[in-house]
Design a protein around this motif. Structure first.
Motif, short mmCIF file in Angstrom:
data_model
loop_
_atom_site.label_atom_id
_atom_site.label_comp_id
_atom_site.label_asym_id
_atom_site.label_seq_id
_atom_site.Cartn_x
_atom_site.Cartn_y
_atom_site.Cartn_z
N LYS A 242 0.81 -1.21 0.00
CA LYS A 242 0.00 0.00 0.00
C LYS A 242 0.84 1.26 0.00
O LYS A 242 0.33 2.36 -0.04
CB LYS A 242 -0.90 0.02 1.24
N SER B 297 4.12 0.09 -5.94
CA SER B 297 3.05 0.78 -6.63
C SER B 297 2.26 -0.22 -7.45
O SER B 297 2.70 -1.31 -7.75
CB SER B 297 3.63 1.85 -7.54
N ASP C 238 -7.59 1.55 -9.52
CA ASP C 238 -8.41 1.24 -8.36
C ASP C 238 -8.86 -0.22 -8.41
O ASP C 238 -8.53 -0.98 -9.32
CB ASP C 238 -9.61 2.18 -8.29
N GLU D 221 -7.45 -4.49 -0.39
CA GLU D 221 -6.66 -4.09 0.77
C GLU D 221 -6.77 -5.14 1.86
O GLU D 221 -7.78 -5.81 2.01
CB GLU D 221 -7.17 -2.74 1.28
N ARG E 120 -1.21 5.88 -3.58
CA ARG E 120 -2.59 5.61 -3.20
C ARG E 120 -3.02 6.60 -2.12
O ARG E 120 -2.25 6.90 -1.20
CB ARG E 120 -2.73 4.18 -2.67
N ARG F 133 -6.00 5.21 -6.44
CA ARG F 133 -4.61 5.27 -6.88
C ARG F 133 -4.45 6.33 -7.97
O ARG F 133 -5.32 6.50 -8.81
CB ARG F 133 -4.15 3.91 -7.39
#
Length: 384
Positions: free
Chosen positions: A5, A30, A34, A42, A368, A373
């Motif tokens: 993240k 990275s 999205d 996540e 993000r 993102r």
């Protein structure tokens, strides 16, 4: 993983003949877009706890998937000399009195001044030369004969240093902290800093000696050049003539081998081999007045990576009039001539971010925030 993240950036150009040389430490990770564009979800608190439990298992083996590799922007560093010398640890090998120290002085001077060497672009930086087989008087005379009165404060010499495992690492790390612009450290010779005792000529010991110095070079982000000798026996593979076992070359990132047919010859052959560069053979001649080496010819022309049309299209969005661009991968993919899906485009830029910085001087960031993102492209002045 939680680190997936974090923010990623590649602010400096890459190394290696192919344009990029990832290092083990990242500036962060990275990824493309999205969650609707196939991004991993996540991690929940429960998932994080499970990961921590797995890592506490003595049998835990950390792995990275191919997809995670593509989703990561690895830190990269500029070469010392384009197409010739990069960050890492290299051996510079030749017979005694073949001209290695003169070559080292020439290399050190060009890097400290930022002067091209035989047409190869040189990136200016501070140089430390451990001339452990010389004294100050000899250094003074050699440098004056080679370069005259045009001196520099960015080339520093030491004629004494501690041995490996007995304080050398601490000395070199402190030097780099005090001189953050350091690009190159030359140790002339490797034998002078090897530990006393032990099985000095086993493969394991040779590998460990260079391995320790490689870890130091990688941690400090510099090039470490180790001067060493050849053995008398000839070999089909010239690099098998390196004195000691194959452990020395096995642990190093590359090697240079300087040879003459006769000691009195004014010409020599320099063979170059490395993990991240094209193998090369150079035919050199020595200026008898100044004692500097000059390139007579190359056996093969250096390989040049072909243009990347995707990078060219992305780079066209950032100009001197518009030095920054920001948006999502979807918006970037809508730019003319990219012709890629947003997720694939972002992954390609993750992998090629170093080349984007090196050739187009554009810093690439994929970050993000609460809104999702986003990608940022920033024009930056070329680095020295």
């Amino acid at each position: 993983m939680d680190e997936l993240k974090t923010k990623a950036a590649v602010p400096i150009p890459p190394v290696g003949a192919g344009g990029e040389q990832p290092v083990h430490k990242t500036t962060g990770l990275s990824i493309a877009e999205d969650l609707t564009e196939n991004n991993p979800p996540e991690q929940t608190l429960e998932e994080k706890l499970r990961l921590m439990q797995r890592m506490s298992d003595p049998a835990y083996l950390h792995t990275v998937s191919m997809s995670e590799l593509y989703e990561t922007v690895y830190q990269s560093r500029p070469p010392v000399i384009d197409g010739l010398l990069y960050s890492g640890t290299y051996l510079f090998v030749g017979a005694p009195k073949v001209g290695k120290s003169f070559f080292m002085a020439q290399l050190a001077y060009h890097v400290s001044m930022g002067l091209p060497l035989w047409g190869y672009p040189v990136h200016k930086g501070t140089v430390l030369y451990l001339a452990l087989e010389d004294d100050h008087r000899r250094l003074q005379g050699r440098l004056y004969r080679m370069f005259g009165m045009d001196g520099t404060n960015d080339l520093l010499f030491a004629i004494y240093a501690k041995q490996l495992g007995l304080g050398l690492e601490e000395q070199l790390k402190k030097f780099v902290r005090q001189h953050p612009g350091t690009k190159l450290i030359i140790i002339d010779t490797l034998q002078k800093v090897r530990e006393v005792g032990g099985d000095k000529y086993s493969y394991a010991n040779d590998y460990e000696v260079v391995g320790k110095l490689k870890r130091l070079a990688d941690d400090c982000g510099i090039c470490l050049l180790l001067v060493h000798h050849t053995r008398k026996q000839q070999a089909d593979d010239k690099f098998d003539m390196i004195s000691g076992t194959n452990g020395l070359l096995g642990a190093a990132d590359g090697a240079f081998l300087l040879q003459k047919e006769k000691r009195t010859d004014g010409s020599a052959i320099l063979d170059v081999a490395g993990r991240d560069q094209q193998d090369q053979r150079m035919y050199l001649t020595k200026d008898r007045e100044r004692l500097v080496w000059e390139l007579e010819r190359l056996e093969t022309e250096p390989w040049v990576e072909p243009p990347d049309p995707v990078l060219e299209a992305v780079a066209a969005l950032v100009t001197a009039d518009r030095p920054a661009w920001g948006g999502t991968a979807t918006e970037l993919a809508a730019a003319p001539q990219t012709d890629m899906k947003p997720n694939a485009l972002a992954m390609r830029l993750n992998v090629r971010a170093g080349r984007l910085a090196a050739e187009y001087h554009i810093r690439y960031e994929n970050s993000r925030n609460h809104a999702g993102r986003s990608i940022a492209l920033t024009l930056e002045p070329p680095q020295a």
